[in-house]
Write an enzyme that holds these catalytic residues in place. Structure first.
Site, short mmCIF file in Angstrom:
data_model
loop_
_atom_site.label_atom_id
_atom_site.label_comp_id
_atom_site.label_asym_id
_atom_site.label_seq_id
_atom_site.Cartn_x
_atom_site.Cartn_y
_atom_site.Cartn_z
N GLY A 115 65.35 30.95 62.21
CA GLY A 115 63.94 29.88 61.74
C GLY A 115 62.45 30.37 63.35
N TYR A 116 62.94 30.96 64.25
CA TYR A 116 62.39 31.57 65.43
C TYR A 116 61.93 32.82 65.52
CZ TYR A 116 60.15 33.01 70.36
OH TYR A 116 59.59 33.76 71.18
#
Length: 254
Positions: A158-159
């Site tokens: 996600g990051y």
């Protein structure tokens, strides 16, 4: 020449300024002459360390709280800060989060929170503050990108996705606004000694591997971002648009 780096009379909104890179940027902008609007999810509204340090420099500071994963809270903050400060000259989109889990175990809740904080809220804030800058034909927007704007990372899908998207957003906004007096750029930190990297620094094997790749031979620190932020926020960077400035001790050169 030095006057081109002056931020005297400017007002800068810095998100995620309670500690770490955001605090370093806020202090750097204040040292260059800017008054600071600070916002973080848990920032004390009065008496925070960053407020005290900004005021010790002779600059004004106003603190706000906002949970950037909460869309309603974000819009309420934007309405409040625009009422309090009709003219914001500099926007620093620094607030962010990182949630670690292998991709096969990276749940929707982790993904959604990271994307909301690191990408969605930053676009909304840039749009709402940026439209005022466009109307005035003057403004600076600085995003905090990452090494994972360029690389994939490990167990942080996600990051990595959010920071890759920030790189594209910087260029997209720059394409629309560079000709309207608004400079949009980003700073991409390398491995920095902050809360976000504590687990890496405490892993002796991983930390040694990281340091072995950094030509400068050390972890970065928040003070390393003062100069780059002042440059991008100042008239010295008036012809810089859509750039991602690496502040990584040479990591990406290896």
């Amino acid at each position: 020449m030095l006057e081109k780096f002056s931020l005297e009379g400017k007002v800068a909104l810095v998100t995620g300024c309670k500690r770490g890179i955001g605090k370093g940027i806020a202090l750097g902008l204040a040292e260059a002459g800017a008054d600071i609007i600070g916002v973080s999810a848990s920032l004390a509204l009065e008496g925070s360390d960053v407020e005290n340090e900004v005021k010790a420099l002779g600059r004004n500071f106003k603190g706000y709280q906002c949970d950037f994963s909460d869309r309603d809270a974000l819009y309420a903050f934007i309405k409040e800060v625009k009422a309090d400060f009709p003219k914001i000259d500099i926007l620093v989109n620094n607030a962010g989060t990182i949630l670690r889990a292998p991709a096969a175990e990276h749940g929707d809740d982790l993904w959604d929170k990271v994307i909301d904080v690191n990408l969605n809220s930053q676009f909304i804030l840039s749009r709402e503050i940026g439209k005022e800058m466009v109307a005035r034909q003057s403004g600076k927007i600085i995003f905090t990108a990452s090494l994972l704007t360029f690389q994939g990372g490990i167990t942080v899908p996600g990051y990595a996705a959010s920071k890759g998207a920030i790189g594209q957003l910087v260029m997209a906004l720059s394409n629309e606004w560079a000709g309207k007096g608004v400079n949009v750029n980003a700073i991409a930190p390398g491995y920095i000694d902050t809360d976000n990297t504590q687990a890496l620094r405490e892993d002796s094997e991983r930390s040694a591997a990281i340091l072995g790749r950094i030509p400068q031979g050390r972890w970065g620190n928040p003070d390393d971002f003062k100069g780059p932020a002042v440059f991008l926020a100042s008239d010295a960077a008036s012809y810089v648009n859509g750039a991602i400035l690496l502040v990584d001790g040479g990591w990406m050169g290896r």
